[in-house]
Design a protein around this motif. Structure first.
Motif, mmCIF file in Angstrom:
data_model
loop_
_atom_site.group_PDB
_atom_site.id
_atom_site.type_symbol
_atom_site.label_atom_id
_atom_site.label_comp_id
_atom_site.label_asym_id
_atom_site.label_seq_id
_atom_site.Cartn_x
_atom_site.Cartn_y
_atom_site.Cartn_z
ATOM 1 N N UNK A 175 -9.346 -1.276 42.172
ATOM 2 C CA UNK A 175 -10.286 -1.764 41.148
ATOM 3 C C UNK A 175 -11.599 -1.002 41.307
ATOM 4 N N UNK A 176 -12.400 -1.023 40.251
ATOM 5 C CA UNK A 176 -13.664 -0.281 40.280
ATOM 6 C C UNK A 176 -14.841 -1.127 40.752
ATOM 7 N N UNK A 177 -14.653 -2.455 40.837
ATOM 8 C CA UNK A 177 -15.686 -3.315 41.426
ATOM 9 C C UNK A 177 -15.543 -3.294 42.942
ATOM 10 N N UNK A 178 -16.556 -3.802 43.619
ATOM 11 C CA UNK A 178 -16.506 -3.886 45.083
ATOM 12 C C UNK A 178 -16.878 -5.287 45.517
ATOM 13 N N UNK A 179 -16.019 -5.903 46.336
ATOM 14 C CA UNK A 179 -16.297 -7.247 46.852
ATOM 15 C C UNK A 179 -16.524 -7.184 48.358
ATOM 16 N N UNK A 180 -17.681 -7.708 48.778
ATOM 17 C CA UNK A 180 -18.056 -7.746 50.196
ATOM 18 C C UNK A 180 -18.121 -9.185 50.664
ATOM 19 N N UNK A 181 -17.673 -9.434 51.910
ATOM 20 C CA UNK A 181 -17.803 -10.764 52.508
ATOM 21 C C UNK A 181 -18.391 -10.617 53.907
ATOM 22 N N UNK A 182 -18.997 -11.678 54.412
ATOM 23 C CA UNK A 182 -19.555 -11.663 55.763
ATOM 24 C C UNK A 182 -19.749 -13.100 56.234
ATOM 25 N N UNK A 183 -20.126 -13.243 57.502
ATOM 26 C CA UNK A 183 -20.390 -14.584 58.050
ATOM 27 C C UNK A 183 -21.888 -14.841 58.051
ATOM 28 N N UNK A 184 -22.266 -16.101 57.987
ATOM 29 C CA UNK A 184 -23.706 -16.425 58.010
ATOM 30 C C UNK A 184 -24.314 -16.014 59.347
ATOM 31 N N UNK A 185 -25.558 -15.525 59.298
ATOM 32 C CA UNK A 185 -26.287 -15.125 60.504
ATOM 33 C C UNK A 185 -27.240 -16.232 60.913
ATOM 34 N N UNK A 186 -27.317 -16.551 62.221
ATOM 35 C CA UNK A 186 -28.341 -17.499 62.672
ATOM 36 C C UNK A 186 -29.733 -16.998 62.268
ATOM 37 N N UNK A 187 -30.519 -17.878 61.682
ATOM 38 C CA UNK A 187 -31.887 -17.522 61.319
ATOM 39 C C UNK A 187 -32.028 -16.900 59.940
ATOM 40 N N UNK A 188 -30.912 -16.651 59.251
ATOM 41 C CA UNK A 188 -30.998 -15.985 57.949
ATOM 42 C C UNK A 188 -31.144 -16.997 56.820
ATOM 43 N N UNK A 189 -31.933 -16.638 55.796
ATOM 44 C CA UNK A 189 -32.016 -17.485 54.611
ATOM 45 C C UNK A 189 -31.470 -16.778 53.376
ATOM 46 N N UNK A 190 -31.262 -15.459 53.488
ATOM 47 C CA UNK A 190 -30.633 -14.730 52.383
ATOM 48 C C UNK A 190 -30.113 -13.388 52.898
ATOM 49 N N UNK A 191 -29.474 -12.654 51.990
ATOM 50 C CA UNK A 191 -28.849 -11.381 52.375
ATOM 51 C C UNK A 191 -29.143 -10.317 51.332
ATOM 52 N N UNK A 192 -29.065 -9.072 51.776
ATOM 53 C CA UNK A 192 -29.184 -7.938 50.853
ATOM 54 C C UNK A 192 -27.981 -7.021 51.052
ATOM 55 N N UNK A 193 -27.495 -6.477 49.939
ATOM 56 C CA UNK A 193 -26.489 -5.425 50.015
ATOM 57 C C UNK A 193 -27.214 -4.099 49.811
ATOM 58 N N UNK A 194 -26.981 -3.163 50.718
ATOM 59 C CA UNK A 194 -27.567 -1.823 50.626
ATOM 60 C C UNK A 194 -26.470 -0.854 50.224
#
Ligand SMILES: [Zn+2]
Length: 483
Positions: free
Chosen positions: A411-430
């Protein structure tokens, strides 16, 4: 016509990388046909600039204030003291009489310890001062059994959940002259590596005035010139104790030698590409994914580049995508070999007359690693860049764990998954083009652990990083494919 083509090409490029998706360039252009080409070009430039700016971290006022405390004169006093021991050869004297007389590596070790202890008193005991001592067996450049001692101070993290995360700064306090086995003649080691030792001490003095959720270790090692013995022992100890060591900053020859060809506006940051600790299976995976420039050490180098953009250290990091210089090695490789992210800071241009040389004058040329060739303002700038990096990492959340890129179907889309990080309130994809050295795009995705982006994983390299409430960033983590 040329203006239109350039404009369309740029918009298409932006669309390819997932930006300006809802934009219809032809309609927009025709509608605004009256506008000058110049204005259109200006618009494009602004869009591109905005896209690049999105990867820049905002400044933390507390870190800005700490960086102002870093003092060239304190660094000068430290290097003067280190030089005063005449030689800090790892093989030189360590007996009580020599220590009392202020001569040899034993005296240097005791002074560094007392200096860390002084900083500890000034912060109400916030630093724990420790040593890692061992006897190195004869071999190579060690003619007889030799006691080697690493000295370090631990600023324990204030958050119980994050205190097991460790970031570390190091320099080597041993020195040498032309003959690596010479234990009596002067080996001032002002630049190599009085400068790096001073960076570690100055970071300890200044950062111990603050509190960080994660732990910072300020290390000085010996045995570097004999074969990286001190760092090797320390890194092995960290590995066998299961330390969660996120980053190692090795400063070696950061004195900004005062030769006319020196560029004091930059400091080189060396990082390995293929991880030296990678297994054969991991190397195969790196080869198939094009992951040659995405080791954890390289992500650390990119983090330093970002700290250099966010904070005015007085010197900019110049990333060099190789482990070290030709014919030379350093303590960061001891940590790389144990699987840790570790980089080396070294001045832009080294003067080989002023390192690993007997102190002498020949044909009017001065040889020797003398203090008169050290630029204390430069060392202070390098210390600021180190402190900004350490403070940002220790303030920020843990990097996201188990980052995966789903490859169950074509597929041409991209799906990323990860686990929650201690101390994190949000995430960024680079992400960045596969041919680009540094991240080009950062997209805030909120407090989620799964995201699908309309950008093809085949064309870019992705990573995920965690953010806390104050926009402190974690290190970026590239995903492993998952079917
Ligand atoms: Zn060195």
């Amino acid at each position: 016509m040329l203006g239109w083509q350039l404009f369309e090409k740029t918009v298409m490029k932006l669309q390819r990388y997932g930006r300006a998706n809802s934009f219809e360039p032809r309609r927009w252009f025709l509608h605004h046909a009256g506008l000058s080409v110049t204005f259109a070009v200006m618009m494009m430039m602004t869009t591109i600039a905005a896209a690049q700016d999105s990867t820049t971290t905002p400044r933390d006022p507390q870190i800005v204030a700490a960086l102002r405390q870093i003092s060239p004169s304190r660094i000068q006093a430290t290097i003067e003291k280190l030089v005063s021991f005449q030689t800090r050869s790892t093989l030189s004297a360590q007996d009580p009489a020599s220590i009392a007389a202020g001569h040899g590596i034993g005296a240097a070790r005791e002074w560094i310890k007392s200096e860390f202890e002084r900083y500890a008193r000034d912060c109400g005991g916030c630093l724990e001062v420790k040593t890692d001592s061992f006897t190195e067996a004869p071999g190579g450049r060690i003619p007889k059994p030799t006691e080697i001692t690493d000295v370090y101070a631990v600023l324990k993290g204030s958050d119980p959940e994050s205190a097991n995360r460790i970031v570390l700064v190091t320099g080597h306090y041993d020195s040498r002259n032309s003959d690596n086995l010479d234990i009596t003649n002067p080996a001032p080691g002002a630049n190599d590596d009085g400068s790096g030792t001073a960076v570690s001490l100055e970071c300890a003095r200044v950062l111990s005035q603050l509190k960080f959720p994660a732990t910072i270790i300020f290390l000085t090692v010996a045995g570097e010139e004999q074969g990286l013995n001190g760092s090797h022992h320390f890194a092995q100890m960290a590995k066998s104790a299961g330390w969660n060591l996120e980053a190692v900053l090795n400063n070696d020859i950061v004195g900004g030698d005062r030769s006319p060809q020196q560029d004091t506006s930059v400091v080189r940051v060396f990082s390995e590409g293929l991880p030296s600790a990678a297994t054969d299976a991991e190397l195969r995976q790196i080869r198939s994914l094009g992951g040659e420039s995405d080791s954890s050490s390289r992500q650390l180098a990119r983090y330093i580049a970002e700290a250099g953009r966010a904070y005015d250290a007085g010197v900019k990091p110049m990333l060099v995508f190789r482990t070290d210089r030709y014919l030379r090695g350093g303590d960061h490789t001891s940590f790389n070999e144990q699987g840790y992210a570790a980089v080396r800071f070294t001045e832009f241009r080294e003067d080989y007359n002023h390192q690993h040389q007997n102190v002498r004058t020949e044909n009017g040329i001065e040889f020797g690693d003398l203090i008169e060739f050290v630029n204390f303002d430069y060392v202070a700038s390098v210390a600021r860049l180190n402190a900004a990096t350490l403070a940002s990492l220790a303030s920020g959340p843990a990097p996201p764990a188990k980052v995966r890129l789903l490859t169950t179907k074509l597929e041409n889309d991209s799906t990323l998954t990860w686990e929650t990080s201690p101390g994190a309130s949000s995430y960024e994809v680079l992400w960045r083009a596969t041919t680009s050295p540094d991240w080009e795009h950062a997209q805030a995705v909120g407090n989620v652990t799964r995201i699908t982006l309309p950008t093809s994983k085949d064309n870019v390299i992705f990573a995920v990083r965690a953010l806390d409430n104050h926009s402190h960033r974690s290190l970026a983590v590239t995903p492993l494919p998952e079917r």
